[in-house]
Enzyme design. Structure first.
Site: not given
Ligand code: BES
Ligand code: MN
Ligand code: ZN
Length: 508
Positions: A284, A358
């Site tokens: 990020k 996920r």
């Protein structure tokens, strides 16, 4: 902060002898009429209260507040008039918000103790005792602070309010409704504490250890380490954690409120617990990355919820599952393009290591439905930035294969103020995550509908079990104060799901 309840008659005598750092709070509706106790104090204060009601913009609306300096003849320093709006709209949520909104006014007045005089309100649908309990609960929730790392703040810089008394006729009757709310608040505060902690303190190992706290309440806590999960075949979850020096963990918490030997299928809650999300090799940008300490917010909520349910001895069988990993880059980290085999046997091409939540949930969900055959599974996850684009910071995104459960959650959201909004699932979205070289890929083919493709991914791991996914990325942390939620970790979901269980899934 301490919340207590007192008979109104007893309060009337103590009011006379209040300490200078004490305040008295009166509730005023849109009719701007003062109750009996307020009228007496008004007399003592030479009509100052009646004057304050009309001197400014005060209209008795919820959230409005006037602070009156008490005359020299009274010991208390402040008298606060708090608006409560229309009587018929005073439900639990409204009363909690009123209780919460009073707290900052009392601190602004540098008050140590305060008494809220809660006299009969004509037309209020709820009984006085229950209403008083909710008001106290709201104030308590607002008083939360996470200030353990401030070593230099002087008393002057800290909030002053330490005891709030709600004075109400038949104070004894408040004990029962308040007892459950107090346990709920314990759960909310536990979640807020865990989510507020920085990632050098809370990592998968230390967070799992925190869960052992729940054993004191009769919760059965089981911790799976990396070896256990390797043997089970948790390739998706373990892949995310492999770049971290901290061991990934999965915590299974069981509360059997229907009795140890009960065979009733449990309700299941599953949380994403990424104790820090750097993005991994798909790293990020630096700006704002510190926020990713709260990427374990889903797990934090599940843990606090279990604390609340066990604390109030909920008559339901419940299982809470937390998938705990740290998503780090490093020599052993997962690479974009890696293919992993999940516990379900389905293979996943990891195209972006930042779509890690996920992957964690894939194995946690499959484990939960396989081992517990639950009545339903509700998962919570700070899963996508896209949900903030879609819904902002006031509602969680809801995705589900079950209309009834979705409807129940929607209603409970409106009732508690932890609101949700349903978004669609469907084949068009599901196709987006088909991979060229594995059963699926962990991101969509383009950036469209990012929250939905994430939910489609999760759906591939729940079979036919009634399931709801709550994407709480927009609501787990707040940048501004709200009535019952000071800025910071919100514990979104603890109150919502506690109420869902109470209203629809508990033996009465
Ligand atoms: N934890 C983030 C989602 C998130 C973003 C939570 C902002 C709270 C605030 C999640 O793991 C993530 O990185 N999601 C990616 C998915 C993308 C790579 C498909 C995102 O939303 O950008
Ligand atoms: Mn991520
Ligand atoms: Zn994440």
């Amino acid at each position: 902060m301490k919340i207590q309840f007192q008979e109104i008659t007893a309060a009337q005598t103590t009011l006379k002898g209040s300490k200078p750092d004490a305040a008295i709070v009166f509730l005023v509706g849109e009719d701007k009429k003062l109750g009996a106790t307020a009228q007496a104090v008004n007399k003592q204060a030479n009509g100052a209260l009646a004057k304050a009601l009309f001197a400014g913009k005060f209209a008795g609306k919820r959230g409005q507040c006037v602070t009156v300096i008490a005359p020299a003849s009274m010991k208390s320093n402040h008298i606060i008039l708090a608006g409560i709006g229309s009587a018929k709209s005073l439900d639990a949520k409204a009363l909690e918000n009123i209780g919460g909104s009073i707290v900052p006014h009392l601190n602004a007045a540098r008050t140590g103790t305060a008494t809220v005089v809660f006299e009969t309100i004509k037309g209020m649908p709820m009984g006085m005792a229950e209403a008083a309990a909710h008001m106290g609960h709201g104030a308590y929730l607002r008083s939360y602070r996470f200030d353990k790392y401030h070593t230099k703040k002087t008393a002057d810089e800290k909030p002053t309010l330490h005891t709030l008394t709600v004075a109400v006729a038949n104070a004894k009757a408040v004990a029962k409704p308040y007892a459950d709310l107090e346990k709920l608040a314990d759960g909310v505060f536990f979640t807020r504490d865990l989510v507020s902690e920085p990632a050098n303190i809370i990592n998968p190992e230390t967070l799992a250890q925190q869960c052992l706290e729940l054993e004191k309440l009769g919760v059965d806590v089981q911790i799976l380490g990396e070896e256990d999960m390797y043997e089970l075949g948790f390739g998706a979850l373990l892949g995310v954690g492999q770049g971290s020096t901290k061991e990934s963990q999965m915590v299974i918490m069981r509360w059997n409120g229907l009795g140890k030997s009960s065979k009733t299928p449990p309700l299941a809650f599953v949380g994403k617990g990424v104790t820090f999300d750097t993005g991994g090799i798909s790293i990020k940008p630096a700006g704002g990355m510190e926020e990713m300490k709260w990427d374990m917010g889903g797990a934090g909520t599940v843990i606090g919820l279990m604390k609340a349910l066990a604390g109030r001895k909920a008559k339901a069988n419940v299982v809470g599952v937390a998938g705990l990993v740290e998503n780090m880059p490093g020599g052993n980290a997962q690479r974009p393009g890696d293919v992993v085999t999940s516990y379900s046997g389905q293979t996943i091409e990891v195209l972006n290591t930042d779509a890690e939540g996920r992957l964690v949930l894939a194995d946690a969900l499959w484990y939960t439905q396989k081992h517990f055959k639950p009545r339903f599974i509700i998962d919570l996850a700070t899963l996508t930035g896209a949900i903030i684009v879609a819904l902002g910071t006031s509602r969680a995104g809801l995705f589900s294969n079950n209309d009834k459960l979705s409807e129940q959650l929607y209603k409970t959201g409106e009732k508690t103020g932890e609101e949700v909004w349903r978004l669609p699932l469907g084949d068009v979205y599901d196709k987006q995550i088909n991979s060229d070289i594995a059963d699926m890929q962990n991101i969509g083919k383009d950036r469209e509908a990012g929250s939905i493709t994430a939910a489609q991914f999760l759906q591939r791991f729940v079979n036919k079990t009634p399931w709801v996914h709550l994407d709480i990325a927009g609501v787990a942390w707040s940048k501004k104060d709200a009535d019952t939620v000071p800025k910071g970790a919100t514990a979104f979901g603890v109150r919502l799901l506690n109420q869902l269980v109470a209203d629809y899934y508990e033996m009465k």
